[in-house]
Design a protein around this motif. Structure first.
Motif, mmCIF file in Angstrom:
data_model
loop_
_atom_site.group_PDB
_atom_site.id
_atom_site.type_symbol
_atom_site.label_atom_id
_atom_site.label_comp_id
_atom_site.label_asym_id
_atom_site.label_seq_id
_atom_site.Cartn_x
_atom_site.Cartn_y
_atom_site.Cartn_z
ATOM 1 N N VAL A 63 0.854 -1.181 0.000
ATOM 2 C CA VAL A 63 0.000 0.000 0.000
ATOM 3 C C VAL A 63 0.894 1.237 0.000
ATOM 4 O O VAL A 63 2.052 1.174 0.410
ATOM 5 N N LYS A 64 0.342 2.349 -0.469
ATOM 6 C CA LYS A 64 1.084 3.603 -0.487
ATOM 7 C C LYS A 64 0.358 4.603 0.409
ATOM 8 O O LYS A 64 -0.856 4.825 0.263
ATOM 9 N N GLY A 65 1.104 5.184 1.332
ATOM 10 C CA GLY A 65 0.502 6.095 2.291
ATOM 11 C C GLY A 65 0.043 7.406 1.675
ATOM 12 O O GLY A 65 0.575 7.851 0.659
ATOM 13 N N ASP A 66 -0.958 8.017 2.333
ATOM 14 C CA ASP A 66 -1.442 9.335 1.889
ATOM 15 C C ASP A 66 -1.248 10.396 2.970
ATOM 16 O O ASP A 66 -1.686 11.539 2.821
ATOM 17 N N GLY A 67 -0.611 9.999 4.078
ATOM 18 C CA GLY A 67 -0.359 10.959 5.154
ATOM 19 C C GLY A 67 -1.536 11.160 6.074
ATOM 20 O O GLY A 67 -1.435 11.915 7.051
ATOM 21 N N ALA A 68 -2.658 10.483 5.812
ATOM 22 C CA ALA A 68 -3.849 10.679 6.650
ATOM 23 C C ALA A 68 -4.484 9.362 7.076
ATOM 24 O O ALA A 68 -5.081 9.273 8.152
ATOM 25 N N SER A 69 -4.351 8.333 6.256
ATOM 26 C CA SER A 69 -5.031 7.059 6.517
ATOM 27 C C SER A 69 -4.158 6.100 7.327
ATOM 28 O O SER A 69 -2.926 6.061 7.155
ATOM 29 N N THR A 70 -4.823 5.333 8.186
ATOM 30 C CA THR A 70 -4.113 4.295 8.929
ATOM 31 C C THR A 70 -3.814 3.119 7.992
ATOM 32 O O THR A 70 -4.434 2.975 6.923
ATOM 33 N N LEU A 71 -2.903 2.275 8.417
ATOM 34 C CA LEU A 71 -2.587 1.088 7.630
ATOM 35 C C LEU A 71 -3.834 0.219 7.469
ATOM 36 O O LEU A 71 -4.091 -0.319 6.378
ATOM 37 N N LYS A 72 -4.622 0.101 8.507
ATOM 38 C CA LYS A 72 -5.850 -0.695 8.457
ATOM 39 C C LYS A 72 -6.774 -0.204 7.353
ATOM 40 O O LYS A 72 -7.300 -0.991 6.557
ATOM 41 N N ARG A 73 -6.942 1.088 7.280
ATOM 42 C CA ARG A 73 -7.833 1.650 6.264
ATOM 43 C C ARG A 73 -7.250 1.458 4.858
ATOM 44 O O ARG A 73 -7.980 1.141 3.912
ATOM 45 N N LEU A 74 -5.938 1.609 4.715
ATOM 46 C CA LEU A 74 -5.303 1.437 3.409
ATOM 47 C C LEU A 74 -5.460 -0.005 2.919
ATOM 48 O O LEU A 74 -5.684 -0.235 1.721
ATOM 49 N N ILE A 75 -5.354 -0.959 3.835
ATOM 50 C CA ILE A 75 -5.547 -2.373 3.471
ATOM 51 C C ILE A 75 -6.973 -2.596 2.997
ATOM 52 O O ILE A 75 -7.216 -3.234 1.961
ATOM 53 N N GLU A 76 -7.934 -2.064 3.734
ATOM 54 C CA GLU A 76 -9.342 -2.297 3.411
ATOM 55 C C GLU A 76 -9.763 -1.603 2.119
ATOM 56 O O GLU A 76 -10.721 -2.027 1.462
ATOM 57 N N GLN A 77 -9.037 -0.548 1.732
ATOM 58 C CA GLN A 77 -9.376 0.172 0.506
ATOM 59 C C GLN A 77 -8.585 -0.310 -0.705
ATOM 60 O O GLN A 77 -8.903 0.045 -1.836
ATOM 61 N N HIS A 78 -7.569 -1.124 -0.470
ATOM 62 C CA HIS A 78 -6.720 -1.596 -1.567
ATOM 63 C C HIS A 78 -7.491 -2.584 -2.445
ATOM 64 O O HIS A 78 -8.187 -3.462 -1.930
ATOM 65 N N PRO A 79 -7.390 -2.470 -3.783
ATOM 66 C CA PRO A 79 -8.186 -3.326 -4.677
ATOM 67 C C PRO A 79 -7.876 -4.814 -4.576
ATOM 68 O O PRO A 79 -8.678 -5.643 -5.015
ATOM 69 N N LYS A 80 -6.719 -5.178 -4.007
ATOM 70 C CA LYS A 80 -6.403 -6.598 -3.831
ATOM 71 C C LYS A 80 -6.276 -6.980 -2.363
ATOM 72 O O LYS A 80 -6.711 -8.065 -1.960
ATOM 73 N N ALA A 81 -5.695 -6.111 -1.561
ATOM 74 C CA ALA A 81 -5.468 -6.438 -0.152
ATOM 75 C C ALA A 81 -6.776 -6.680 0.590
ATOM 76 O O ALA A 81 -6.823 -7.482 1.533
ATOM 77 N N PHE A 82 -7.861 -6.016 0.177
ATOM 78 C CA PHE A 82 -9.132 -6.190 0.889
ATOM 79 C C PHE A 82 -9.638 -7.624 0.788
ATOM 80 O O PHE A 82 -10.383 -8.096 1.646
#
Length: 346
Positions: A164-183
């Motif tokens: 995942v690539k950070g956006d400076g605002a989202s937690t790792l948990k949220r980035l995983i859940e929003q990722h098109p494959k990681a979710f």
């Protein structure tokens, strides 16, 4: 809903459902249910299910694959570490079952304590391997007909590990859940990265979720078919002829660059897989489901034809009921590994 609009994320059984009829066709035409079982005579079940990593690596020069030792579950862990040291293995190392699939129970082990925990969990033989850190992992699908010393590269992809690539605002948990494959494997990822789930990932920071080149573990495949040339084909012919009777399957290779591979230098074969391997260049290419089916069907035709040639040369097909027994045993083992994979917190 994300699954519905992307055929690649459908369950394996759904993607391959139409091939029941193609299997039936080749069964009737060739008069053997397991029409592919003799395609790679030196692999258990032709490499369809249940083959070991050991039998793969024994068909290669030891200079072409990572330093490897095989560990029996009854072995004392102190003795295992001594064997590691004697063979030149140093932490971190890669570990995985000798009979494995889908990247299950593959782990990067950082120290003796982690190795001891892994060893205590597994009731079957596993491998400890040198961790190859070269930057490029490639998947090369290769087909060679018996009697020929030249084959065909039908697919070439570069593997990009799940991240995942950070956006400076989202937690790792949220980035995983929003990722098109990681979710798709969010539960697994939340367990593996539980200590960092609430951390905010800095803008543009790349956080790697695993080091697996498997599509079902989120790896992205980059099509390099335009890089296939006579030079690469000659190298793959040379590698393939070491194993003599490996005619159909996929090589997973790490190297420093595609150019180095073409010059047959800095090569490490992580494994090669037989008739059970997918032509994984169908994924992440923007192909329609119909186009993917056509590619798979073309490969099945190759399997059928190679099997017929091998049969005429004395390589028998596996009998129906024996194959059923082998297949069921393999599926039972896979389900067991899936449960252990969830228990393994490393």
């Amino acid at each position: 809903m994300k699954r519905i609009f992307n055929w690649e994320q459908l369950p394996f059984s759904v993607i391959y459902a139409p091939f029941f009829f193609l299997w039936l066709y080749y069964w009737i035409k060739g008069r053997h249910f397991w029409f592919f079982s003799n395609v790679n005579p030196t692999l258990y079940f032709g490499g369809f299910e249940g083959e070991t990593k050991r039998e793969m690596f024994e068909q290669l020069p030891n200079t072409l694959y990572p330093i490897t030792i095989y560990v029996d579950p009854s072995e004392n862990i102190a003795y295992t570490i001594k064997r590691m040291q004697a063979s030149g293995l140093q932490f971190p190392v890669a570990v995985k079952p000798d009979v494995g699939t889908k990247g299950l129970l593959f782990r990067k082990i950082e120290n003796a304590q982690q190795l001891a925990a892994y060893h205590a969990l597994l009731p079957f033989t596993y491998l400890i391997q040198e961790m190859i850190t070269w930057p490029l992992e490639l998947s090369i699908f290769y087909v060679r007909y018996p009697g020929s010393d030249k084959g065909t590269i039908t697919g070439l992809i570069e593997k990009e590990y799940l991240h995942v690539k950070g956006d400076g605002a989202s937690t790792l948990k949220r980035l995983i859940e929003q990722h098109p494959k990681a979710f798709m494997i969010a539960d697994e990822q939340r367990e593996l990265h539980k200590e960092n789930l609430d951390n905010i990932i800095a803008r543009n920071e790349v956080y790697r979720l695993n080091e697996l080149g498997n599509h079902n573990r989120g790896a992205r495949f980059i099509n390099l078919s335009n890089k296939i040339d006579e030079q690469l084909s000659a190298v793959m012919d040379k590698i393939n002829l070491f194993s003599k009777q490996f005619y159909y399957g996929r090589y997973d290779i790490k190297t420093t660059s595609l150019e180095d591979l073409k010059h047959c230098r800095n090569i490490s074969i992580l494994e090669f897989n037989g008739v059970g391997s997918e032509p994984n260049h169908i994924y992440d290419n923007g192909l329609s489901y119909i186009d993917a089916i056509k590619i798979i069907a073309k490969h099945w035709r190759c399997m059928y034809e190679i099997g017929k040639i091998n049969y005429k040369q004395g390589a028998a097909y596996i009998p129906f009921f024996k194959g059923i027994k082998m297949f069921r045993a393999s599926k039972k083992n896979t389900k067991f590994m899936e449960r252990l994979n969830l228990q393994c917190k490393l």
